[in-house]
Design a protein around this motif. Structure first.
Motif, PDB file in Angstrom:
ATOM      1  N   ASN A   4       0.805  -1.220   0.000  1.00 55.31           N
ATOM      2  CA  ASN A   4       0.000   0.000   0.000  1.00 55.31           C
ATOM      3  C   ASN A   4       0.840   1.274   0.000  1.00 55.31           C
ATOM      4  OD1 ASN A   4      -2.254  -1.544  -0.109  1.00 55.31           O
ATOM      5  ND2 ASN A   4      -2.952  -1.126   1.994  1.00 55.31           N
TER       6      ASN A   4
ATOM      7  N   THR B  57      -9.526   9.507   4.442  1.00 58.63           N
ATOM      8  CA  THR B  57      -9.346   8.622   3.294  1.00 58.63           C
ATOM      9  C   THR B  57      -7.858   8.528   2.950  1.00 58.63           C
ATOM     10  OG1 THR B  57      -9.590   8.490   0.872  1.00 58.63           O
ATOM     11  CG2 THR B  57     -10.265  10.555   1.879  1.00 58.63           C
ATOM     12  N   VAL B  58      -7.363   7.297   2.926  1.00 59.49           N
ATOM     13  CA  VAL B  58      -5.939   7.068   2.665  1.00 59.49           C
ATOM     14  C   VAL B  58      -5.638   7.435   1.210  1.00 59.49           C
ATOM     15  CG1 VAL B  58      -4.134   5.294   2.538  1.00 59.49           C
ATOM     16  CG2 VAL B  58      -5.797   5.254   4.413  1.00 59.49           C
ATOM     17  N   GLY B  59      -6.367   6.815   0.278  1.00 63.47           N
ATOM     18  CA  GLY B  59      -6.116   7.072  -1.139  1.00 63.47           C
ATOM     19  C   GLY B  59      -6.395   8.524  -1.500  1.00 63.47           C
TER      20      GLY B  59
ATOM     21  N   ARG C 141      -8.230  -1.276  -7.682  1.00 63.04           N
ATOM     22  CA  ARG C 141      -8.807   0.028  -7.353  1.00 63.04           C
ATOM     23  C   ARG C 141      -7.771   1.126  -7.202  1.00 63.04           C
ATOM     24  NH1 ARG C 141     -10.734   2.444  -3.525  1.00 63.04           N
ATOM     25  NH2 ARG C 141     -12.739   3.325  -4.020  1.00 63.04           N
TER      26      ARG C 141
ATOM     27  N   ASP D 178      -7.350  -3.614   7.826  1.00 60.31           N
ATOM     28  CA  ASP D 178      -6.685  -4.679   7.068  1.00 60.31           C
ATOM     29  C   ASP D 178      -6.155  -5.805   7.965  1.00 60.31           C
ATOM     30  OD1 ASP D 178      -7.250  -3.362   4.751  1.00 60.31           O
ATOM     31  OD2 ASP D 178      -5.222  -2.653   4.365  1.00 60.31           O
TER      32      ASP D 178
ATOM     33  N   ILE E 142     -14.557   0.952   9.287  1.00 55.18           N
ATOM     34  CA  ILE E 142     -14.036   1.581   8.062  1.00 55.18           C
ATOM     35  C   ILE E 142     -14.839   1.157   6.829  1.00 55.18           C
ATOM     36  CG2 ILE E 142     -11.985   1.990   6.619  1.00 55.18           C
ATOM     37  CD1 ILE E 142     -11.595   3.035   9.459  1.00 55.18           C
ATOM     38  N   PHE E 143     -15.078  -0.130   6.688  1.00 56.77           N
ATOM     39  CA  PHE E 143     -15.805  -0.631   5.515  1.00 56.77           C
ATOM     40  C   PHE E 143     -17.063  -1.371   5.939  1.00 56.77           C
ATOM     41  CE2 PHE E 143     -11.397  -0.521   3.850  1.00 56.77           C
ATOM     42  CZ  PHE E 143     -11.604   0.374   2.812  1.00 56.77           C
TER      43      PHE E 143
ATOM     44  N   MET F 263     -14.154  12.771   5.838  1.00 58.21           N
ATOM     45  CA  MET F 263     -13.774  11.559   6.561  1.00 58.21           C
ATOM     46  C   MET F 263     -12.353  11.190   6.132  1.00 58.21           C
ATOM     47  SD  MET F 263     -16.211   8.844   4.573  1.00 58.21           S
ATOM     48  CE  MET F 263     -15.688   7.359   5.370  1.00 58.21           C
TER      49      MET F 263
ATOM     50  N   ARG G 167     -17.054   1.499  -1.728  1.00 64.44           N
ATOM     51  CA  ARG G 167     -15.785   2.213  -1.871  1.00 64.44           C
ATOM     52  C   ARG G 167     -15.791   3.278  -2.973  1.00 64.44           C
ATOM     53  NH1 ARG G 167     -10.865  -1.985  -1.124  1.00 64.44           N
ATOM     54  NH2 ARG G 167      -9.772  -0.152  -0.421  1.00 64.44           N
ATOM     55  N   PRO G 168     -16.541   4.343  -2.780  1.00 65.84           N
ATOM     56  CA  PRO G 168     -16.559   5.403  -3.794  1.00 65.84           C
ATOM     57  C   PRO G 168     -15.253   6.209  -3.811  1.00 65.84           C
ATOM     58  CG  PRO G 168     -17.825   6.073  -1.879  1.00 65.84           C
ATOM     59  CD  PRO G 168     -17.363   4.666  -1.614  1.00 65.84           C
ATOM     60  N   VAL G 169     -15.094   7.070  -4.830  1.00 66.37           N
ATOM     61  CA  VAL G 169     -13.924   7.957  -4.891  1.00 66.37           C
ATOM     62  C   VAL G 169     -14.363   9.422  -4.895  1.00 66.37           C
ATOM     63  CG1 VAL G 169     -12.347   6.319  -5.983  1.00 66.37           C
ATOM     64  CG2 VAL G 169     -13.817   7.749  -7.426  1.00 66.37           C
ATOM     65  N   ASP G 170     -15.606   9.656  -4.386  1.00 66.02           N
ATOM     66  CA  ASP G 170     -16.150  11.015  -4.407  1.00 66.02           C
ATOM     67  C   ASP G 170     -15.254  12.015  -3.687  1.00 66.02           C
ATOM     68  OD1 ASP G 170     -16.824   9.477  -2.144  1.00 66.02           O
ATOM     69  OD2 ASP G 170     -18.438  10.850  -1.590  1.00 66.02           O
ATOM     70  N   LEU G 171     -14.615  11.589  -2.603  1.00 64.74           N
ATOM     71  CA  LEU G 171     -13.793  12.535  -1.830  1.00 64.74           C
ATOM     72  C   LEU G 171     -12.544  12.944  -2.611  1.00 64.74           C
ATOM     73  CD1 LEU G 171     -14.072  10.828   1.699  1.00 64.74           C
ATOM     74  CD2 LEU G 171     -15.457  12.689   0.759  1.00 64.74           C
TER      75      LEU G 171
HETATM   76  C1  UD1 Z   1      -6.559   2.022   1.622  1.00 70.20           C
HETATM   77  C2  UD1 Z   1      -5.817   0.697   1.550  1.00 70.20           C
HETATM   78  C3  UD1 Z   1      -6.697  -0.435   2.067  1.00 70.20           C
HETATM   79  C4  UD1 Z   1      -7.210  -0.104   3.463  1.00 70.20           C
HETATM   80  C5  UD1 Z   1      -7.879   1.270   3.494  1.00 70.20           C
HETATM   81  C6  UD1 Z   1      -8.272   1.716   4.891  1.00 70.20           C
HETATM   82  C7  UD1 Z   1      -4.364   1.045  -0.354  1.00 70.20           C
HETATM   83  C8  UD1 Z   1      -4.012   0.687  -1.768  1.00 70.20           C
HETATM   84  N1  UD1 Z   1      -5.452   0.459   0.161  1.00 70.20           N
HETATM   85  O1  UD1 Z   1      -7.691   1.906   0.761  1.00 70.20           O
HETATM   86  O2  UD1 Z   1      -5.926  -1.626   2.087  1.00 70.20           O
HETATM   87  O3  UD1 Z   1      -8.143  -1.073   3.867  1.00 70.20           O
HETATM   88  O4  UD1 Z   1      -6.969   2.269   2.972  1.00 70.20           O
HETATM   89  O5  UD1 Z   1      -7.172   1.725   5.734  1.00 70.20           O
HETATM   90  O6  UD1 Z   1      -3.660   1.801   0.290  1.00 70.20           O
HETATM   91  N2  UD1 Z   1     -14.383   6.666   1.040  1.00 70.20           N
HETATM   92  C9  UD1 Z   1     -15.414   7.401   0.501  1.00 70.20           C
HETATM   93  N3  UD1 Z   1     -15.148   8.217  -0.540  1.00 70.20           N
HETATM   94  C10 UD1 Z   1     -13.888   8.338  -1.072  1.00 70.20           C
HETATM   95  C11 UD1 Z   1     -12.835   7.599  -0.509  1.00 70.20           C
HETATM   96  C12 UD1 Z   1     -13.124   6.772   0.549  1.00 70.20           C
HETATM   97  O7  UD1 Z   1     -16.559   7.319   0.954  1.00 70.20           O
HETATM   98  O8  UD1 Z   1     -13.699   9.113  -2.032  1.00 70.20           O
HETATM   99  C13 UD1 Z   1     -14.661   5.755   2.184  1.00 70.20           C
HETATM  100  C14 UD1 Z   1     -14.429   4.291   1.804  1.00 70.20           C
HETATM  101  O9  UD1 Z   1     -15.565   3.714   1.198  1.00 70.20           O
HETATM  102  C15 UD1 Z   1     -14.124   3.684   3.152  1.00 70.20           C
HETATM  103  C16 UD1 Z   1     -13.386   4.814   3.881  1.00 70.20           C
HETATM  104  O10 UD1 Z   1     -13.716   6.006   3.192  1.00 70.20           O
HETATM  105  O11 UD1 Z   1     -15.319   3.407   3.844  1.00 70.20           O
HETATM  106  C17 UD1 Z   1     -11.870   4.660   3.898  1.00 70.20           C
HETATM  107  O12 UD1 Z   1     -11.406   4.451   2.585  1.00 70.20           O
HETATM  108  P1  UD1 Z   1      -9.927   4.853   2.140  1.00 70.20           P
HETATM  109  O13 UD1 Z   1      -9.130   5.242   3.338  1.00 70.20           O
HETATM  110  O14 UD1 Z   1     -10.025   5.837   1.025  1.00 70.20           O
HETATM  111  O15 UD1 Z   1      -9.372   3.471   1.578  1.00 70.20           O
HETATM  112  P2  UD1 Z   1      -8.489   3.218   0.310  1.00 70.20           P
HETATM  113  O16 UD1 Z   1      -7.532   4.326   0.099  1.00 70.20           O
HETATM  114  O17 UD1 Z   1      -9.365   2.786  -0.820  1.00 70.20           O
END
Ligand code: UD1
Length: 428
Positions: free
Chosen positions: A23, A172-174, A101, A315, A337-338, A170, A130-134
């Motif tokens: 990651n 968000t890692v990504g 993703r 994780d 988280i999920f 909220m 798991r949206p990417v709206d943020l």
């Molecule tokens: C990353 C990790 C994944 C880990 C997760 C949480 C990588 C490649 N993957 O995933 O292994 O389980 O962090 O620690 O690093 N969300 C929204 N909108 C968004 C983005 C996120 O609603 O635009 C929500 C997601 O649905 C989830 C929460 O925010 O419920 C956290 O997601 P996020 O931290 O973004 O996870 P990833 O970056 O996808």
């Protein structure tokens, strides 16, 4: 489809080398797009997701050379030299994005350097919507014009992105990683508030600083980035994988084993170590890694809630559930988280675990022992939890759909069998 067969009941003893974090490696690979000079990344794990990201970058026109293979019996990670000086393409197609993703992580860097990007929407996946709206809302705040059409995100900007004060609603890692990369080439200052503090985010930030970026607040929830015109080449070694570390720590605990986990760090897994210690597991910092074994006495039940870093990682939730299943007494595990991240529960139940899920909380009554059974992997961490359960169970466990494991665990069977596990992959 390949299967993994495990004959459980053996104590694991020996040394396991922990690889670079998947990651962390994925956003670091995407970061090469920010510069026309060469980025050298070492300690890269040899995993399917890394190959998918390399494939995507190569399709854009990034020149990638692999320097040296994993040496020392595969225990030293790979090194890639990446040069994005001649990028010809800025579209990430559905075929690659649907496999992984994390392909969304190219959006920020492409937009910041080339002013445009077209990235397929990742869509849903096995552990929730798991949206990417943020990501998109925050990039729009930097001045990007974003449209969705035909399942693609079309993003463009006139001139350069512009620094802004972004408060993530909220964690968000990504999203934090995408914005951090984009902001390094934006005009002016960007503040990312309520940013993710995961070690992988900090690793990316440190690499960006080595490339010439100006970033303050690394490791905190407020990142301040002063954009610059140009980032240069750099060398960076990927941080050790804290989830691989935690997974093998649980393997030691559930088999009453004694493992030396080399090349990893306690500060990366504090929250996991804390819970494991409460459960009756001894974890010692050896300077070059961690020694993990069961303290005298059995495993005790635990209560744990997943949270963003520095809290307990989602994780590690599935792996911890296996520990709870072999504990004496009851445990509660709450996933925050999920949604829908309990797909391992029915499979663990088939192996004799006593688990009841109400809403986001699972109650696990341990003490009954686990029995080998045919089970099916559903996502990466769920799959490894079934392997852990198989190691602790009486009899034979057969795990099907193991391609999920290959996305995140390098040479899993080899590492475990070197420590006494009876485990083999059946190719088909
Ligand atoms: C990353 C990790 C994944 C880990 C997760 C949480 C990588 C490649 N993957 O995933 O292994 O389980 O962090 O620690 O690093 N969300 C929204 N909108 C968004 C983005 C996120 O609603 O635009 C929500 C997601 O649905 C989830 C929460 O925010 O419920 C956290 O997601 P996020 O931290 O973004 O996870 P990833 O970056 O996808």
């Amino acid at each position: 489809m390949d299967r993994i067969i495990i004959h459980g009941g053996n104590r694991l003893q020996g040394t396991i080398h922990i690889g670079g974090a998947k990651n962390a490696a994925l956003p670091l690979l995407a970061a090469c797009l920010l510069s026309d000079e060469t980025l050298v990344l070492s300690n890269l794990p040899h995993l399917a997701d890394i190959s998918t990201m390399a494939h995507l970058l190569a399709d854009f026109g990034v020149d990638i050379s692999m320097n040296g293979d994993a040496g020392n019996g595969g225990n030293i990670g790979r090194t890639f030299e990446l040069n994005a000086g001649a990028v010809v393409e800025t579209t990430a197609p559905y075929d690659l994005v649907r496999k992984m993703r994390a392909s969304i992580l190219v959006l920020g860097p492409l937009l910041a350097r080339f002013g445009k990007a077209r990235v397929s929407l990742p869509g849903g996946c096995a552990i929730g919507t798991r949206p990417v709206d943020l990501h998109l809302e925050a990039l729009a705040q930097l001045g990007a014009e974003i449209e969705l059409d035909d399942g693609y995100i079309n993003a463009k900007v006139n001139g350069r992105l512009k620094g802004a004060h972004i408060i993530f609603p909220m964690v968000t890692v990504g999203g934090t990683e995408n914005l951090l990369m984009a902001a390094t080439l934006a005009d002016g200052e960007t503040v990312l508030a309520n940013a993710a503090r995961e070690p992988e985010v900090s690793d990316l930030a440190r690499c960006l600083v080595a490339m010439g970026a100006d970033i303050e607040g690394i490791g905190t929830d407020t990142l301040r980035i002063r954009g610059c015109d140009h980032l240069h080449g750099a060398e960076h070694s990927v941080v050790p994988d804290r989830i691989e570390t935690g997974t093998y720590a649980v393997a030691a605990a559930v088999t009453d084993g004694d493992l030396l986990l080399k090349g990893t760090r306690l500060d990366l897994i504090e929250s996991v170590a804390d819970i494991l210690r409460k459960a009756g597991v001894e974890i010692t910092d050896t300077g070059d890694g961690l020694r993990v074994r069961r303290a005298s006495g059995g495993i005790r039940g635990i209560d744990v809630t997943t949270e963003p870093f520095p809290g307990f990682p989602t994780d590690m939730q599935a792996q911890l559930m296996v520990l709870a299943a072999v504990a004496d007494g009851a445990s509660t595990i709450t996933e925050t988280i999920f949604e829908n991240r309990y797909m391992h529960v029915p499979e663990l139940t088939r192996m004799g675990a006593d688990i009841h899920v109400h809403g986001s909380t699972a109650t696990v009554r341990g003490g009954g022992g686990l029995k080998g059974a045919p089970v099916m992997a559903t996502d990466l961490r769920a799959s490894v939890s079934l392997v852990l359960a198989g190691l602790a169970a009486d009899g034979e466990t057969s795990v099907s759909r193991v391609y999920h494991l290959d996305r995140g665990y390098e040479r899993l069977e080899e590492k475990l069998s070197a420590c006494g596990a009876v485990i083999e992959r059946i190719k088909s």
